[in-house]
Design a protein around this motif. Structure first.
Motif, mmCIF file in Angstrom:
data_model
loop_
_atom_site.group_PDB
_atom_site.id
_atom_site.type_symbol
_atom_site.label_atom_id
_atom_site.label_comp_id
_atom_site.label_asym_id
_atom_site.label_seq_id
_atom_site.Cartn_x
_atom_site.Cartn_y
_atom_site.Cartn_z
ATOM 1 N N ALA A 164 0.833 -1.310 0.141
ATOM 2 C CA ALA A 164 0.054 0.047 0.093
ATOM 3 C C ALA A 164 0.964 1.302 -0.030
ATOM 4 N N PHE A 165 1.966 1.318 0.779
ATOM 5 C CA PHE A 165 2.977 2.282 0.858
ATOM 6 C C PHE A 165 3.540 2.454 -0.641
ATOM 7 N N MET A 166 4.062 1.418 -1.254
ATOM 8 C CA MET A 166 4.506 1.536 -2.442
ATOM 9 C C MET A 166 3.833 2.140 -3.512
ATOM 10 N N GLN A 167 2.142 1.742 -3.291
ATOM 11 C CA GLN A 167 1.347 2.431 -4.331
ATOM 12 C C GLN A 167 1.346 3.820 -4.099
ATOM 13 N N ALA A 168 1.407 4.237 -2.816
ATOM 14 C CA ALA A 168 0.824 5.522 -2.310
ATOM 15 C C ALA A 168 2.226 6.374 -2.818
ATOM 16 N N VAL A 169 3.604 6.092 -2.737
ATOM 17 C CA VAL A 169 4.422 6.924 -3.061
ATOM 18 C C VAL A 169 5.050 6.645 -4.320
ATOM 19 N N GLY A 170 4.330 6.187 -5.280
ATOM 20 C CA GLY A 170 4.804 5.943 -6.592
ATOM 21 C C GLY A 170 5.714 5.004 -6.902
ATOM 22 N N MET A 171 6.134 3.861 -6.073
ATOM 23 C CA MET A 171 7.174 2.960 -6.331
ATOM 24 C C MET A 171 6.432 2.028 -7.613
ATOM 25 N N VAL A 172 5.232 1.965 -7.387
ATOM 26 C CA VAL A 172 4.308 1.163 -8.417
ATOM 27 C C VAL A 172 3.196 2.170 -9.013
ATOM 28 N N ASN A 173 2.889 2.028 -10.108
ATOM 29 C CA ASN A 173 1.703 2.927 -10.662
ATOM 30 C C ASN A 173 0.721 1.828 -10.927
ATOM 31 N N ASP A 174 -0.205 1.787 -9.668
ATOM 32 C CA ASP A 174 -1.385 1.010 -9.762
ATOM 33 C C ASP A 174 -2.551 1.651 -10.032
ATOM 34 N N HIS A 175 -2.601 2.941 -10.682
ATOM 35 C CA HIS A 175 -3.961 3.586 -11.035
ATOM 36 C C HIS A 175 -4.282 2.701 -12.398
ATOM 37 N N LEU A 176 -5.626 2.349 -12.454
ATOM 38 C CA LEU A 176 -6.087 1.264 -13.719
ATOM 39 C C LEU A 176 -5.744 2.177 -14.846
ATOM 40 N N ILE A 177 -5.638 1.193 -16.175
ATOM 41 C CA ILE A 177 -5.441 1.973 -17.106
ATOM 42 C C ILE A 177 -6.610 3.118 -17.867
ATOM 43 N N GLY A 178 -7.782 2.513 -17.285
ATOM 44 C CA GLY A 178 -8.780 3.525 -17.726
ATOM 45 C C GLY A 178 -8.912 4.848 -16.720
ATOM 46 N N CYS A 179 -8.254 4.888 -15.687
ATOM 47 C CA CYS A 179 -8.115 5.920 -14.914
ATOM 48 C C CYS A 179 -7.403 7.223 -15.568
ATOM 49 N N PRO A 180 -8.091 8.457 -15.198
ATOM 50 C CA PRO A 180 -7.418 9.493 -15.915
ATOM 51 C C PRO A 180 -5.840 9.775 -15.288
ATOM 52 N N CYS A 181 -5.681 9.327 -14.068
ATOM 53 C CA CYS A 181 -4.528 9.517 -13.656
ATOM 54 C C CYS A 181 -3.451 8.762 -14.017
ATOM 55 N N HIS A 182 -3.650 7.541 -14.773
ATOM 56 C CA HIS A 182 -2.545 6.450 -15.098
ATOM 57 C C HIS A 182 -1.557 7.110 -15.913
ATOM 58 N N GLU A 183 -1.886 7.604 -16.997
ATOM 59 C CA GLU A 183 -0.878 8.141 -17.717
ATOM 60 C C GLU A 183 -0.034 9.230 -17.468
ATOM 61 N N PRO A 184 -0.692 10.414 -16.865
ATOM 62 C CA PRO A 184 0.219 11.413 -16.078
ATOM 63 C C PRO A 184 1.117 11.159 -15.075
ATOM 64 N N VAL A 185 0.826 9.883 -14.266
ATOM 65 C CA VAL A 185 1.687 9.340 -13.121
ATOM 66 C C VAL A 185 2.673 8.481 -13.998
ATOM 67 N N ALA A 186 2.474 7.889 -15.153
ATOM 68 C CA ALA A 186 3.364 7.183 -15.893
ATOM 69 C C ALA A 186 4.396 8.086 -16.304
ATOM 70 N N ARG A 187 4.014 9.178 -16.991
ATOM 71 C CA ARG A 187 4.815 10.257 -17.517
ATOM 72 C C ARG A 187 5.949 10.831 -16.314
ATOM 73 N N LEU A 188 5.302 10.684 -15.288
ATOM 74 C CA LEU A 188 6.240 11.320 -14.030
ATOM 75 C C LEU A 188 7.426 10.450 -13.924
ATOM 76 N N SER A 189 7.187 9.017 -14.162
ATOM 77 C CA SER A 189 8.238 8.354 -13.942
ATOM 78 C C SER A 189 9.221 8.411 -14.977
ATOM 79 N N ARG A 190 8.828 8.878 -16.157
ATOM 80 C CA ARG A 190 10.060 8.967 -17.232
ATOM 81 C C ARG A 190 10.685 10.161 -17.242
ATOM 82 N N GLN A 191 10.253 10.907 -16.447
ATOM 83 C CA GLN A 191 11.050 12.354 -16.279
ATOM 84 C C GLN A 191 12.574 12.085 -15.629
#
Length: 191
Positions: A164-191
């Motif tokens: 749960a901690f890993m999800q919260a702090v972004g160590m894993v991106n567990d936003h569902l692929i249909g969620c509007p937050c999935h792609e913006p969070v994925a982009r953050l990890s590529r910066q």
């Protein structure tokens, strides 16, 4: 635009947390420690309970400064047990003090952020779940982090709490692929 992850809402504080904080990579050692402590306090309770009391926790625990909390003893435990702004659980309060001391050791050795992020190679794991039923409660990595944290002296950090901690702090991106937050969070990890 898709729907938010099913666990978010309906209260605004929950929606705001989902939309702006959950899953966003965090590399600050003190902030990571705070979130791990809050996830430990959440054990057996709902996350909304913790969110509603988060500011009370921050006040009661002096901004979650582990260097301050590491010096605490029974007087502070007694004070906290009387504070209605937090979850009043002796074991979790005492564990917070113990965990502050463990954090100090890890921080001095290699940095708490580095210690944690090394488990995922410094880069968030990008999951592509389409439904909440696919999201695991724990993983091999969360089990290993839990084991190593306990070895370092941490308490209230089992594999499920750690995941749960890993999800919260972004160590894993567990936003569902249909969620509007999935792609913006994925982009953050590529910066």
């Amino acid at each position: 635009m898709g729907e938010r992850c099913g666990w978010a809402g309906p209260e605004q504080i929950y929606l705001d947390y989902h939309d702006t904080e959950w899953g966003v990579p965090d590399y600050d050692s003190r902030a990571l420690w705070e979130k791990l402590i809050l996830d430990g306090f959440q054990a057996g309770l709902s996350w909304i309970t913790i969110l509603k009391k988060r500011e009370g926790f921050r006040q009661a625990f002096q901004g979650f400064d582990p260097n301050v909390i590491a010096e605490w003893g029974e007087a502070e435990v007694t004070r906290l047990l009387a504070d209605p702004g937090i979850i009043r659980h002796r074991g979790k309060i005492e564990a917070t003090i113990t965990n502050a001391r463990a954090w100090q050791r890890i921080e001095a050795q290699q940095g708490f952020s580095t210690f944690l992020w090394d488990y995922v190679g410094g880069t968030p794991i990008q999951n592509r779940w389409s439904s909440m039923s696919q999201v695991p409660a724990s993983t091999e990595i969360s089990a290993q982090i839990s084991k190593d944290l306990k070895k370092a002296g941490f308490k209230f950090c089992g594999p499920t709490i750690v995941y749960a901690f890993m999800q919260a702090v972004g160590m894993v991106n567990d936003h569902l692929i249909g969620c509007p937050c999935h792609e913006p969070v994925a982009r953050l990890s590529r910066q």
